[in-house]
Structure formats: structure tokens, C-alpha cells
Motif scaffolding. Structure first.
Motif, mmCIF file in Angstrom:
data_model
loop_
_atom_site.group_PDB
_atom_site.id
_atom_site.type_symbol
_atom_site.label_atom_id
_atom_site.label_comp_id
_atom_site.label_asym_id
_atom_site.label_seq_id
_atom_site.Cartn_x
_atom_site.Cartn_y
_atom_site.Cartn_z
ATOM 1 N N THR A 192 -0.764 8.899 -10.548
ATOM 2 C CA THR A 192 0.215 9.402 -9.585
ATOM 3 C C THR A 192 0.006 8.851 -8.174
ATOM 4 O OG1 THR A 192 -1.126 11.365 -9.103
ATOM 5 C CG2 THR A 192 0.509 11.572 -10.849
ATOM 6 N N ARG A 193 -0.872 7.853 -8.030
ATOM 7 C CA ARG A 193 -1.131 7.314 -6.697
ATOM 8 C C ARG A 193 0.158 6.806 -6.039
ATOM 9 N NH1 ARG A 193 -2.173 2.404 -4.387
ATOM 10 N NH2 ARG A 193 -2.026 1.328 -6.374
ATOM 11 N N LEU A 194 0.996 6.125 -6.821
ATOM 12 C CA LEU A 194 2.232 5.568 -6.279
ATOM 13 C C LEU A 194 3.187 6.646 -5.774
ATOM 14 C CD1 LEU A 194 2.988 2.830 -8.967
ATOM 15 C CD2 LEU A 194 2.284 2.433 -6.600
ATOM 16 N N ALA A 195 2.992 7.885 -6.228
ATOM 17 C CA ALA A 195 3.900 8.963 -5.818
ATOM 18 C C ALA A 195 3.831 9.232 -4.323
ATOM 19 C CB ALA A 195 3.596 10.243 -6.596
ATOM 20 N N GLU A 196 2.829 8.683 -3.645
ATOM 21 C CA GLU A 196 2.746 8.878 -2.191
ATOM 22 C C GLU A 196 3.603 7.882 -1.407
ATOM 23 O OE1 GLU A 196 -1.283 9.145 -0.840
ATOM 24 O OE2 GLU A 196 -1.687 10.886 -2.106
ATOM 25 N N ALA A 240 10.177 -3.445 -14.870
ATOM 26 C CA ALA A 240 9.148 -3.007 -15.832
ATOM 27 C C ALA A 240 7.792 -2.832 -15.167
ATOM 28 C CB ALA A 240 9.033 -4.020 -16.970
ATOM 29 N N LEU A 241 7.460 -3.702 -14.200
ATOM 30 C CA LEU A 241 6.092 -3.767 -13.681
ATOM 31 C C LEU A 241 5.888 -2.958 -12.397
ATOM 32 C CD1 LEU A 241 5.442 -7.582 -14.229
ATOM 33 C CD2 LEU A 241 4.531 -5.682 -15.590
ATOM 34 N N SER A 242 6.978 -2.606 -11.734
ATOM 35 C CA SER A 242 6.820 -1.923 -10.451
ATOM 36 C C SER A 242 7.762 -0.718 -10.319
ATOM 37 C CB SER A 242 7.087 -2.921 -9.317
ATOM 38 O OG SER A 242 7.176 -2.263 -8.079
ATOM 39 N N HIS A 243 9.051 -0.926 -10.605
ATOM 40 C CA HIS A 243 10.017 0.123 -10.278
ATOM 41 C C HIS A 243 9.915 1.304 -11.245
ATOM 42 C CE1 HIS A 243 12.402 -3.444 -8.345
ATOM 43 N NE2 HIS A 243 11.218 -3.246 -7.817
ATOM 44 N N LEU A 244 9.800 1.022 -12.561
ATOM 45 C CA LEU A 244 9.636 2.132 -13.507
ATOM 46 C C LEU A 244 8.281 2.844 -13.303
ATOM 47 C CD1 LEU A 244 10.871 3.764 -15.816
ATOM 48 C CD2 LEU A 244 9.762 2.191 -17.415
ATOM 49 N N PRO A 245 7.176 2.109 -13.125
ATOM 50 C CA PRO A 245 5.916 2.810 -12.818
ATOM 51 C C PRO A 245 6.018 3.719 -11.592
ATOM 52 C CG PRO A 245 5.434 0.559 -13.441
ATOM 53 C CD PRO A 245 6.945 0.677 -13.380
ATOM 54 N N GLN A 246 6.781 3.297 -10.573
ATOM 55 C CA GLN A 246 6.960 4.149 -9.395
ATOM 56 C C GLN A 246 7.691 5.433 -9.764
ATOM 57 O OE1 GLN A 246 6.074 3.985 -5.977
ATOM 58 N NE2 GLN A 246 6.825 6.067 -6.230
ATOM 59 N N VAL A 247 8.776 5.305 -10.531
ATOM 60 C CA VAL A 247 9.554 6.475 -10.956
ATOM 61 C C VAL A 247 8.680 7.432 -11.754
ATOM 62 C CG1 VAL A 247 11.383 7.193 -12.559
ATOM 63 C CG2 VAL A 247 11.804 5.319 -10.931
ATOM 64 N N ARG A 254 0.878 -1.162 0.000
ATOM 65 C CA ARG A 254 0.000 0.000 0.000
ATOM 66 C C ARG A 254 0.913 1.208 0.000
ATOM 67 N NH1 ARG A 254 -4.080 -0.277 4.812
ATOM 68 N NH2 ARG A 254 -5.339 0.870 3.302
ATOM 69 N N GLU A 255 0.363 2.383 -0.402
ATOM 70 C CA GLU A 255 1.200 3.582 -0.375
ATOM 71 C C GLU A 255 1.583 3.909 1.060
ATOM 72 O OE1 GLU A 255 -1.236 2.687 -2.813
ATOM 73 O OE2 GLU A 255 -2.313 4.388 -1.975
ATOM 74 N N ARG A 256 0.670 3.618 1.989
ATOM 75 C CA ARG A 256 0.943 3.939 3.386
ATOM 76 C C ARG A 256 1.602 2.751 4.063
ATOM 77 N NH1 ARG A 256 -4.418 4.892 5.619
ATOM 78 N NH2 ARG A 256 -3.303 4.313 7.487
ATOM 79 N N GLY A 257 2.754 2.973 4.653
ATOM 80 C CA GLY A 257 3.466 1.898 5.315
ATOM 81 C C GLY A 257 3.162 1.871 6.802
ATOM 82 N N GLY A 258 3.924 1.044 7.533
ATOM 83 C CA GLY A 258 3.772 0.978 8.970
ATOM 84 C C GLY A 258 2.758 -0.053 9.406
ATOM 85 N N ALA A 259 2.919 -0.521 10.656
ATOM 86 C CA ALA A 259 2.042 -1.551 11.204
ATOM 87 C C ALA A 259 0.579 -1.110 11.191
ATOM 88 C CB ALA A 259 2.470 -1.902 12.626
ATOM 89 N N ALA A 264 3.753 13.423 -10.961
ATOM 90 C CA ALA A 264 3.199 14.216 -9.856
ATOM 91 C C ALA A 264 4.058 15.444 -9.595
ATOM 92 C CB ALA A 264 3.087 13.365 -8.596
ATOM 93 N N ALA A 265 5.374 15.306 -9.790
ATOM 94 C CA ALA A 265 6.296 16.411 -9.501
ATOM 95 C C ALA A 265 6.075 17.591 -10.434
ATOM 96 C CB ALA A 265 7.742 15.931 -9.597
ATOM 97 N N ALA A 266 5.383 17.355 -11.574
ATOM 98 C CA ALA A 266 5.137 18.452 -12.512
ATOM 99 C C ALA A 266 4.024 19.371 -12.033
ATOM 100 C CB ALA A 266 4.797 17.898 -13.894
ATOM 101 N N ALA A 267 3.187 18.890 -11.110
ATOM 102 C CA ALA A 267 2.034 19.682 -10.678
ATOM 103 C C ALA A 267 2.423 21.036 -10.089
ATOM 104 C CB ALA A 267 1.180 18.877 -9.698
#
Lengths: 372, 372
Positions: free
Chosen positions: A223-227, A188-195, A129-134, A201-204
């Protein structure tokens, strides 16, 4: 990548006492899932607050150095080797696995750190999830998700079996991949989509005041992953440098080619370039399993029917379909609002009967269509 | 960009008879929304099937050349000028607006086509779905969404007022922007995310068989837009060449810089680059208004029911619910596989009746639960 056959019993080979190093989102969720099937779970973390929270949520109790059958090292990639080594030096776990999103580099670091490789099965549950922690932990975080097992030649049968049983006990679908293929696919499936999500989002903030209100749902999804957590992701990208760099360069080249076409090409050429790009994207999406972890679904025939928003309309429709002995394979969302006079419902049936079903529905007075 | 003050009354200046050119997702949804507030809606489309479907859904009736107060030209960007001109030549609408995702180029084309610019307010409701067509239309598609008005100096007060009143009647929040600023903002917030989504999804087929199962929820979200219509998006990107090319080049340069860091920089440098990128992404996300994008939907009570995978099971369930006079508000996906012995369907009902419905279902022999 090799899907594994179903286990004879979900509990086959499942350790009865598991220690979890790292009580964040993934560690605490594993604790919750294992507690649900009766496994004793012991938890530790460099942050005592996380352990306290995980314990309060029912994910297990504090691990004070007791011996466990299996240890799950649920820490960021850069910390895997050191934590594995610490558990082994203490002699408190028979076997171990990890959950890191990259595999080759932690394996190399484990060799250097003197980890006993026979007792370790490198692994990666694909859930988050975007939010980590227990506090964000969920017992069903892994339900029907893929859990990748990346055993190396040294990995013992016992370590592999314990890891696989643990994945199944969490409700996940274990598959097997080599560390190199895992890292390549995740780039391809996770790390590049995160970048890309972060860069979009940084363009906003470059827009003028108020213009960000023009962002629609598409921008939110893209941009959900940007969190996500910068510290965790620094560890992940740093741990998968080569594949991520290669995929970033490929995407940069494709964006450059599109920009060239937009700047210089004829209208017909631009249409061809854009249509080709989007058709390839649609083909890629079509390859995604319908649910995470399941293989691509059989292509159903989809039939749309317009319904009045009155009680019993849907029942009448489905009664008619049942009487015609047509088996319903799936049903789309009933899209309407309280105020709208009508809605469309979409029904999935075997493709060979869809056309006939539309004809029968129209003959019976419904407004129906066959969605191609 | 200028947010507009609230109108004295939502119906102030609202045309009583509106013609919609193009009965796809946006046109039919505008029809549904306007019918709900009592506006007479007339529909046309080059595809008679779309009109038939929209009419059956309650979005309006067939437009056979009757005079209307306001025409909404709901066609792809490249077709806006020609359709506007056709409506004006026929002399059947006092004022007009459009809904295209790009503004500067349709305005230039309208000038060339000899459109009477005084009678037109260029506009763009920021709402959509990956799937187009009248079948996907929703009366609340625009609820609390932004509707951008881009009047040019020629635009008459009457055309602007009618367009603003129409936006408010659809439940949207009208804002004002110049065509150039609109196109620049949409390049960053919509057009580049669409391009990137397609390019990310297009990488999936390059993986080895089965590896696409390693895609998680993040990949699904990041590539959702890749399902959009290639023909529509060719028109949009072709209509906003300069801003899209500039944003694509900027993103390509950032990806190249990241790849250089991953290939050559020290661990500390990579951490600094990645952390900086992600912090900028988080700052961008934080700027998104909380309000827009939230559905104004009433929170339903959700009831889950386990079904056998036999014809007629769902019909029997819904017949029972209909007999109890419980109105079904929404229906979740029927999640099952061919191999699974049973599936769970989730039904949305008014929250106050959910508990009683579960009790009645259980009494009638179903396995049911109330999802909190």
C-alpha cells in the motif's frame, strides 16, 4: 520497445541551456541532475514557492523568458499540451520534451492545441516518489532508471537527440517505445498497481478499532503507493482510460474466479488454482531486471554459508574462496543482529561451480548449502 | 482486538525449555530469539537439513523426544492439528502454541483430531519474509512486531501465560483477538494483498519482450509478496476461504466500478471517482501505526568502497578490515554488472569508527567514501 545503443559521449548533443516548466519533484530533480553536469537550468512554475525552493536547492535559477535550447515540460498529463503551446507561442525554446506518465492522450491534445509537433519529443522518465514537490527532489532520482522516448513521425531529429542527451545526462537509460505500447505497458506496470494499492489501503478503516495493528510489512509495501498525490493520479488515470479500464477488468475477473474457487471448489482444486496463480506471479517477478533499467541478470548459483559473528570470519571465508580461484559475482546481505550468535551470508558464483564450492567449504569445516 | 498490558518482567512465566516443531523461517527465528534470552530450545522438522542448518545457526539443538515445558508448532495451517496431536500423544509438552496465519480452521481441525484444547493457545506472530527456510531466520524477526494470541474458552491460563511470555521474550508485542476477527482482519491486511501481488506480477509476462524494463520501484514494491512460497500460501488461503473470497469480491466490484467510470463517465466524474478512491487509500495508510514495522536497528555508519571485478578483491578488503579489528555489522549488495569495470560495496560499521575506516582505506589505496 527498443533499447538504444550507448552514446559515443554522455555529453553528445546535450543542450547547454535548458528551461524547465514545472518545478515539482521531477522538474527540480532534472534541474539538480543537469546542474551537476554543468548545464545552465532555468525554472518556472505556477507556484512561485516551488521555484524558490528548487532554486535554493541548487536546481537552477528563475526563468524569466530567456531563450533556451530545450524546454522540459514537467507538468501533469492534462497540462502538457497547453504548456508546450505556451512555450512555443513565446518562441523561447528550440526543442521540447515532456515527462508525463501517459503519452497518447497528450499527443492528441497537442494536435488539437496547434502545437508544432516537429519540435517536441514525447518522453517519460520512470522514476518518482510518493512525496511530490521540489523539496523531495534528488539529483540521482533518474540514475540507472529507464527514460522512455516516444517520438512520433513528426518529431525532428534535433528534438529527439536533445531529449536523449538530456536523459543520459541525468544518468538514465533511454529506451524507445511507441506511445500506444508505452501506455499499455504503464497500465499494467504502474497505473493498475496504483489503483490496487489505494483500494487495499482503503479497506483498513473498515476494520474494528485497533485491528489495523495486525498489518505487517507486506501490507505496508503493498500500500506504499496509496500515499501518492490524488490530483496527479486523477490526471494520469483520466489520461489512460482505455488501457487502465481493460487491466482493471482483467484483474476483477481473476479475483472473481479465485473467489468462486474459494467458495465452492474442492481442497485439491483450490490448491491447484492458488498454486497456479502464485507460480505465474513468481514467473512475472523473475522477469524483472535485477536493477531498474538493466536486463534480467544471469542466473547465478547461490551458496549459503553460516558465519560466526566475530571479526575476520568473512575475510577468512573469502580468502579461502579467492585461493580456490572462484570468482564472486554477488554477495547477499549479511543477515544477523548484534546479539545473534551467527549469521548466514549468501554468495553468488557461476552456476557450474556452485556445487563444487559447497563441497569444498564443507570439507574445510564450514556449514554451507546450495540454494536452489 | 485487545492490546495487553506490559508484563511485570519480560521473563515472567517464560518456559525454560521450549520445543519447536518445524524448523523453517518462523521456527528457526523463534529458536534464535529464545536462545538469546537463555531459553533451551529443541528443534525438529520433517526435513533433517532444516534442523541441521538451524542448529548450525545457533537456534537450538535436535529434539529427540525430551519433555519440554512448551511446544511451538511452527508449521503451515493445514498441518497444525496433526502436529499438535502428535506432540500431545507423545506426552512431551506441558502446553503448546502455534504460529499459523489462520486460526478458525486449525481450531476446528484440532477438535476433530482430538487435540486437548486446554493445553493449546492458538497464536500468530505477524512477521515473515518472502523467502522461507531456516537459512532466512533472524533473531530479531519479531522485534516490535505484533504477536496475536487467540485463546479459546478451553485454553488454560497456563497455556496462555506461556505463549504470552514466549512472545515477549522474542521481542514482540502480544495482542489478543478472537479467531474469527483475526481471520477477517488478516484477509484484508495480508491474504488479499498476497493474492493481488501475485496477480499483478503475473501480468508482466503478457507484455512484449523488453517492456518489463518499464517497471519502476512502485511495481517492485507492489509485487514483492509475489515471491512468497506457493505451497505455504495454498495452505493459508485454503484455510481462510470465506473471508478471502468476500474481500476478493469486494475488490473486484470496486475495480469494475472504476473501469465503468473510465470507460463511460465524464472527465469531471472520473476525477471525482479517482480522487475519492485515493483519498480513502491515504486515510487507510494514515491509520497504520508508526511504530510497528520499524526496525529497532541501531543506525550504522556506512562506508562505500570501489572494487575491481577480480577474484580476491573483496577478500583482500575484508582481510584488511579484520586486521584493523573493525567488526563488520552488515554488508550491502555488490552492485555491478559483468560489463562494468568495477563495483561498489557498502559496509556497515559502528558509526564512531566509520570516518577513521574511510581514512585508513584511502591511505591503503582503496577508493572509499563515508555515506551519510
Amino acid at each position: 520497445m527498443t533499447p538504444l545503443p550507448s552514446a559515443a559521449s554522455p555529453a553528445a548533443g546535450l543542450p547547454r541551456r535548458v528551461g524547465v516548466v514545472g518545478s515539482g519533484l521531477i522538474g527540480a530533480s532534472i534541474g539538480l541532475a543537469l546542474r551537476r553536469v554543468g548545464v545552465e537550468v532555468l525554472l518556472r512554475d505556477t507556484d512561485p514557492e516551488q521555484v524558490k525552493l528548487a532554486e535554493a536547492m541548487g536546481a537552477g535559477s528563475v526563468w524569466q523568458g530567456e531563450r533556451v535550447e530545450h524546454a522540459v515540460v514537467a507538468v501533469p498529463p492534462h497540462a502538457v499540451a497547453a504548456e508546450l503551446r505556451a512555450v512555443q507561442v513565446a518562441g523561447i525554446a528550440a526543442t521540447a520534451s515532456d515527462v508525463a506518465s501517459v503519452k497518447s492522450r497528450p499527443i492528441a491534445e497537442a494536435v488539437v492545441a496547434g502545437v508544432d509537433l516537429t519540435a517536441w519529443c514525447p518522453a517519460h522518465p520512470i522514476a518518482g516518489r510518493e512525496r511530490g514537490g521540489a523539496a523531495s527532489a534528488q539529483a540521482d532520482l533518474f540514475a540507472e532508471r529507464t527514460w522512455v522516448l516516444c517520438p512520433i513521425p513528426h518529431t525532428s531529429a534535433a528534438a529527439l537527440a536533445a531529449t536523449e542527451a538530456l536523459a543520459r545526462a541525468c544518468g538514465a537509460l533511454p529506451v524507445r517505445a511507441t506511445p500506444a505500447r508505452h501506455d499499455e505497458a504503464m497500465a499494467a506496470l504502474s497505473h493498475l498497481p496504483q489503483v490496487v494499492s489505494s483500494l487495499l489501503a482503503a479497506a483498513a478503516p473498515d476494520l474494528r478499532p485497533g485491528e489495523v495493528a495486525l498489518a505487517g510489512q507486506g501490507f505496508r509495501d503493498a500500500t506504499r503507493l496509496a500515499e501518492s498525490d490524488p490530483t496527479l493520479w486523477s490526471s494520469i488515470l483520466e489520461g489512460n482510460r482505455g488501457p487502465v479500464a481493460a487491466h482493471a477488468r482483467r484483474l476483477a475477473a481473476e479475483l472473481g474466479a479465485l473467489a468462486d474457487a474459494l467458495d465452492h471448489a474442492s481442497e485439491a482444486s483450490v490448491t491447484k488454482v492458488v498454486t497456479g496463480m502464485m507460480e505465474r506471479g513468481r514467473a512475472g517477478r523473475a522477469q524483472l531486471p535485477r536493477k531498474a533499467g538493466t536486463q534480467a541478470a544471469r542466473p547465478w548459483g547461490w551458496v549459503g554459508v553460516v558465519l560466526d559473528d566475530r571479526p575476520g570470519q568473512l575475510a577468512a571465508l573469502l580468502t579461502a574462496i579467492g585461493e580456490w580461484q572462484v570468482n564472486l559475482e554477488d554477495i547477499g546481505p549479511f543477515e544477523h543482529s548484534l546479539e545473534a550468535p551467527a549469521g548466514v551470508i549468501e554468495l553468488a558464483v557461476a552456476p557450474e561451480v556452485a556445487g563444487e564450492l559447497v563441497d569444498r567449504l564443507i570439507a574445510a569445516g564450514w556449514v554451507a548449502y546450495h540454494r536452489s
